[in-house]
Design a protein around this motif. Structure first.
Motif, mmCIF file in Angstrom:
data_model
loop_
_atom_site.group_PDB
_atom_site.id
_atom_site.type_symbol
_atom_site.label_atom_id
_atom_site.label_comp_id
_atom_site.label_asym_id
_atom_site.label_seq_id
_atom_site.Cartn_x
_atom_site.Cartn_y
_atom_site.Cartn_z
ATOM 1 N N ALA A 1 55.926 26.066 50.581
ATOM 2 C CA ALA A 1 55.429 26.579 49.230
ATOM 3 C C ALA A 1 54.687 25.496 48.694
ATOM 4 O O ALA A 1 55.354 24.813 47.830
ATOM 5 C CB ALA A 1 56.327 27.302 48.677
ATOM 6 N N LEU B 1 57.785 27.856 56.451
ATOM 7 C CA LEU B 1 56.593 27.679 55.703
ATOM 8 C C LEU B 1 56.998 26.645 54.287
ATOM 9 O O LEU B 1 57.983 26.642 53.984
ATOM 10 C CB LEU B 1 56.547 29.264 54.854
ATOM 11 C CG LEU B 1 55.993 30.325 55.848
ATOM 12 C CD1 LEU B 1 56.243 31.455 55.140
ATOM 13 C CD2 LEU B 1 54.690 30.060 56.521
ATOM 14 N N LEU C 1 51.264 29.670 50.661
ATOM 15 C CA LEU C 1 52.119 29.315 51.741
ATOM 16 C C LEU C 1 51.385 28.750 52.959
ATOM 17 O O LEU C 1 50.221 29.036 53.359
ATOM 18 C CB LEU C 1 52.653 30.694 52.375
ATOM 19 C CG LEU C 1 53.815 31.475 51.165
ATOM 20 C CD1 LEU C 1 54.261 32.677 52.098
ATOM 21 C CD2 LEU C 1 54.774 30.376 50.846
ATOM 22 N N ALA D 1 53.626 36.263 56.482
ATOM 23 C CA ALA D 1 54.492 34.994 56.331
ATOM 24 C C ALA D 1 55.749 35.222 57.451
ATOM 25 O O ALA D 1 56.230 34.523 57.856
ATOM 26 C CB ALA D 1 55.165 34.884 55.031
ATOM 27 N N ILE E 1 50.728 33.544 47.592
ATOM 28 C CA ILE E 1 51.877 34.492 47.566
ATOM 29 C C ILE E 1 52.319 34.555 46.120
ATOM 30 O O ILE E 1 53.132 35.536 45.980
ATOM 31 C CB ILE E 1 53.272 33.784 48.419
ATOM 32 C CG1 ILE E 1 54.182 34.740 48.577
ATOM 33 C CG2 ILE E 1 53.648 32.598 47.475
ATOM 34 C CD1 ILE E 1 53.920 36.154 49.237
#
Length: 151
Positions: free
Chosen positions: A89, A87, A126, A81, A138
């Motif tokens: 989620a 990013l 992610l 990451a 994650i």
């Protein structure tokens, strides 16, 4: 791409501490096999009866800590990451329904009645929109509802 699943499995799980390097090697091999044939039953994708037996022994091994496997994957995702500026989620809760009697009676309900037994898995994946790349899983919480308290 040929061999991509092997590279992925080694990257995700090659550093997992399962108390014995042979267990880690089996985990990598199993993850690679599953990644190469997603959605197919294990019995249909193992290359030999010995591989299938090894996979089932790994799964049934009480000395293997599922949390250690998950944490290893989460750690790898966290490291990857760092390569991205943005990013997303993506979250989802999925029921994992088990019909086989050997495990079914030990699980809670996942539907509106007592017929569907299994686990619920809330996963956070992610995704890097800039590269249109899935970075990895994650976080994941797994639980089972009490079969006696429906509603």
């Amino acid at each position: 791409m040929i061999g991509e699943h092997i590279k992925w499995a080694e990257q995700q799980f090659g550093k997992t501490d399962l108390g014995d390097p042979r267990r880690t090697a089996r985990l990598v091999k199993l993850a690679s096999t599953l990644a190469n044939e997603p959605g197919k039953p294990l019995v249909n994708i193992t290359q030999s009866p010995a591989d299938m037996e090894g996979a089932y022994r790994f799964i049934r091994n009480e000395n293997i800590d599922a949390n250690a496997i998950a944490e290893s994957g989460f750690q790898t995702t966290a490291e990857q990451a760092q390569d991205h500026n943005l990013l997303l989620a993506l979250e989802d809760t999925t029921p994992l329904i088990y019909k086989h009697a050997s495990i079914r009676d030990n699980l809670g309900h996942v539907g509106r009645g007592k017929k569907q037994r299994g686990l619920l898995a809330h996963s956070v994946l992610l995704f890097a929109p800039g590269t249109k790349q899935v970075v990895g899983l994650i976080e994941q919480s797994r639980w089972s509802r009490d079969i006696n308290t429906i509603g």
